[in-house]
Write a protein that holds these residues in place. Structure first.
Motif, PDB file in Angstrom:
ATOM      1  N   ARG A  61       0.890  -1.125  -0.058  1.00 26.39           N
ATOM      2  CA  ARG A  61      -0.069  -0.214  -0.076  1.00 26.39           C
ATOM      3  C   ARG A  61       0.957   1.229   0.004  1.00 26.39           C
ATOM      4  N   GLU A  62       2.275   1.209   0.222  1.00 28.51           N
ATOM      5  CA  GLU A  62       3.020   2.122   0.374  1.00 28.51           C
ATOM      6  C   GLU A  62       4.361   2.160  -0.499  1.00 28.51           C
ATOM      7  N   ILE A  63       3.965   1.810  -2.055  1.00 27.92           N
ATOM      8  CA  ILE A  63       5.105   1.571  -2.881  1.00 27.92           C
ATOM      9  C   ILE A  63       5.855   2.823  -3.234  1.00 27.92           C
ATOM     10  N   LEU A  64       7.220   3.048  -3.294  1.00 27.25           N
ATOM     11  CA  LEU A  64       7.746   4.148  -3.760  1.00 27.25           C
ATOM     12  C   LEU A  64       8.062   4.305  -5.017  1.00 27.25           C
ATOM     13  N   GLU A  65       7.515   5.018  -5.938  1.00 23.57           N
ATOM     14  CA  GLU A  65       7.976   5.221  -7.417  1.00 23.57           C
ATOM     15  C   GLU A  65       9.186   5.924  -7.608  1.00 23.57           C
TER      16      GLU A  65
END
Length: 745
Positions: free
Chosen positions: A364-368
């Protein structure tokens, strides 16, 4: 006439073509004594031509540049009135420069030039200056504002910034400059010039500049940079009976690797430690390679000069940086700016902990992270000339120029997803994917013609610039062949200025010109280009040891256009119209020198700029730097008051000098209006901090060959928020010390 004098006389002829200044009562010999080699191309000229210029011009010469040994163009321009700058990385790697209130964002609305030629990687198709020439190698910096701007183009609202590289010396000479400083600062700069024959001269020059950086990454990591710059110049004298002429070839290669980020801090984190960097920015890195080639021919006849230059620049750059949070569950997550602007909201606080590396992220908190990979080129040929005619008591300086120019940008942007694991970014395993794959290309033909007429104490200059711009945009994503656009613009830009010489030492002048900034090929043809009517009126006094200049200006925009790029928080280059806007202000500069009985001198320089602006209508814009604009609100990132006081003490073989630079608070968006206590506005995130920076430098010359210098930048370690765009509060450069040694041979 000797070769030495012929070269200098020809230079003056070319400067006359480039500057638009009247050479009233200035002899060729006086001019020749004031200037150097022919390929040292100035768009202003010497001190006397500046004094007689019907417009606002400023020159920072080699002596002034050596006093502070600045590597940051923003610190150099702090001494020039009418310049507005938004600081970013603290080292001037990617400066944001504007003149007279135009947006400083990536310096895209001024003409950035090197030796009289456009140096931007793609000044028409993609003017945002993510590349900037290395200031350390320059021997002069010139700023031209007002009506004379129509000569340089394509941007004529603000003016031109021209940087002068070292000419091929007329005698064999060289120099080594080695410096060390705090935060791992290192500089190695050297050049050598030689006259191979009576007609052939060569110059080689190289600079290596590096620093460990002044920020501290959560959980460690590299925050420094390294830059290299190498120049080769070859000059050949083609002079023969009746004509003075030279051929000059210049080649340049430069590269940079810098670990800098767009991601700033929450205000609370900034006040606790302004030099902290979140762990989420640990992979942010810019890399570029730049090459440039120029072949120039200069020729002078009895009453005319002509300079023709062919040029080509190439830039390949890739900037890997944190873009945003994404969720595998389709959840819409707040932007990075929203997170750092409001860290008390529970979800924001959770995401902020991930950015700091304090907790691991989930699906739910993927860094792009995005890699903005771009290839750009700029090429063309331009000729500038002048013709001097006399009819009775009337003198004409007819100046003309034509430029055929082409530039292009190819974007190959990709993104890749990462998890935060124990403070380190770890790929999710999905691999990279393309996001933006397109090409913008522009062909432009520019022509200018102007006549400076002088009789008695009056000087009048009338001229016009014509731009024909053909743009081509193509989406290169497979299956998107129909996503293309072609457009063409024709624009005429007139100027009129007048000067009256009150006394031998003082003049008054006034001028009006049409301002213009083109739109890039990707921007829809329905978007009208930026245009304005610009006015100025001024007074100038030039005495033996003192100078004073005051210029009032007014820029009346009928259609203000801003293009939003990544540095302002946009995903791609988009154009937005702000309608009618007024920008007005006052520029003042004064200098004098006091001589003491002991033989010491005290130079004093003062610069002050007042700038105000207002939107003429209320509107809402999705452009993040405007938002909900109310009529009367000021433009963002424009300081109302700026001032610099320079004070020195000089002896025969030593000098010490200090710069005190004050910059007023600036609104963070067009929505912000300063009300109540300015500090409250800064704390609320509506305005940047106002700040004062003191720099101190000193040098001692042991003999004619060896000189030692020491300097302190930001002596009192002021730590201020200079910007919150695009993703949070960022600081100015902290206190830093340097010591260096120069050896001439």
């Amino acid at each position: 006439m000797t070769k030495h004098m012929k070269n200098k006389t020809l230079l003056i002829g070319f400067i006359g073509a480039a500057s638009g200044c009247l050479f009233a009562n200035v002899s060729a010999a006086e001019d020749a004594a004031a200037d150097a080699s022919i390929e040292h191309i100035s768009i202003i000229g010497n001190q006397r031509t500046m004094e007689l210029s019907a417009g606002s011009v400023s020159l920072v010469d080699e002596v002034e540049l050596e006093q502070f040994e600045y590597d940051d163009i923003a610190r150099i321009l702090a001494t020039v009135p009418g310049v507005n700058v938004r600081l970013e990385d603290g080292f001037g790697l990617r400066p944001n420069i504007g003149f007279r209130g135009v947006t400083p964002e990536r310096s895209k609305k001024i003409n950035i030039m090197e030796d009289g030629l456009l140096i931007g990687p793609a000044p028409y198709s993609a003017p945002a200056a993510y590349f900037f020439p290395l200031t350390s190698k320059m021997v002069g910096v010139e700023v031209t504002k007002g009506p004379a701007a129509i000569k340089y183009g394509p941007n004529t609202v603000a003016g031109a910034l021209n940087m002068l590289t070292r000419p091929v010396p007329e005698a064999d000479e060289g120099q080594l400059d080695i410096a060390l400083g705090t935060d791992g600062y290192q500089k190695a700069h050297g050049y050598y010039g030689k006259n191979v024959t009576d007609r052939l001269g060569v110059l080689i020059e190289g600079v290596n500049l590096q620093s460990d950086g002044f920020q501290e990454l959560d959980n460690g990591g590299d925050v420094g940079f390294e830059k290299n710059d190498f120049n080769l110049k070859v000059r050949y004298d083609l002079s023969s009976d009746g004509y003075t002429q030279e051929l000059v070839f210049k080649a340049n290669y430069a590269d940079e690797k810098s670990n800098f980020t767009y991601t700033g801090l929450t205000d609370e984190d900034f006040r606790e430690n302004p030099y902290q960097r979140y762990a989420a920015g640990q992979l942010d890195r810019m890399e570029w390679d730049h090459s440039a080639f120029t072949l120039s021919h200069f020729i002078e006849g009895n009453n005319w000069t002509l300079a023709t230059q062919a040029y080509r620049t190439d830039l390949d750059r890739a900037w890997n940086k944190l873009n945003k949070f994404v969720s595998s569950f389709g959840e819409t997550l707040p932007s990075l700016l929203t997170i750092v602007s409001d860290p008390t909201e529970p979800r924001h606080l959770e995401l902020l902990a991930v950015m700091r590396g304090q907790i691991d992220s989930s699906a739910r908190e993927i860094l792009e992270l995005g890699n903005n990979d771009r290839s750009l080129y700029s090429q063309g040929i331009q000729s500038d000339g002048d013709l001097r005619l006399t009819s009775g008591d009337t003198e004409h300086l007819i100046e003309f120029g034509i430029r055929f120019h082409q530039d292009e940008i190819q974007r190959n942007h990709t993104v890749e997803n990462y998890f935060m694991r124990s403070g380190a970014l770890t790929p999710t395993g999905e691999g990279s994917r393309a996001t933006t794959t397109n090409t913008e290309q522009t062909d432009a033909i520019s022509v200018y013609l102007q006549d400076t007429i002088s009789w008695g104490d009056f000087v009048v200059t009338a001229g016009v610039r014509y731009e024909n711009i053909d743009g081509d945009y193509q989406n290169r994503v497979p299956g998107s062949e129909d996503d293309a656009q072609q457009k063409s613009n024709d624009i005429f830009l007139p100027r009129l200025s007048a000067l009256y010489q009150l006394t031998e030492q003082s003049v008054v002048f006034a001028g009006v010109h049409r301002g213009f900034v083109p739109t890039s090929p990707i921007q829809n043809e329905s978007i009208e280009f930026e245009k304005s009517n610009n006015y100025e009126i001024g007074y100038r006094y030039s005495g033996k040891d003192s100078r004073f200049e005051s210029v009032a200006f007014f820029n009346d925009y009928s259609n203000l256009i801003e293009s939003c790029s990544f540095s302002a928080g946009c995903d791609t280059d988009l154009a937005f119209s702000g309608g009618s806007v007024d920008v007005y202000g006052l520029e003042m500069a004064a200098s004098t020198e006091f001589s003491l009985d002991s033989g010491l001198t005290i130079p004093v320089d003062l610069m002050y700029t007042y700038t105000d602006s207002e939107f003429k209508e209320s509107f809402y814009s999705t452009f993040s730097l405007w938002n909900f604009v109310e009529e009367g609100n000021p433009l963002p990132y424009l300081a109302e008051h700026q001032a610099t006081l320079s004070l020195g003490l000089e002896g025969d073989n030593w000098a010490i000098k200090g710069n005190i630079v004050y910059t007023d608070a600036m609104p963070e968006s067009g929505q912000a209006a300063l009300t109540g206590d300015p500090l409250d506005n800064a704390l609320a995130g509506k305005y940047t901090d106002s700040f004062t920076v003191v720099d101190l430098s000193a040098w001692y010359r042991f003999n004619q060959d060896i000189r030692l210098y020491v300097k302190a930048d930001n002596l009192f370690d002021d730590a201020s928020i200079v910007s919150r765009r695009p993703y949070g509060a960022r600081p100015n450069r902290p206190q830093q010390f340097q010591v260096g040694l120069k050896y001439n041979f």
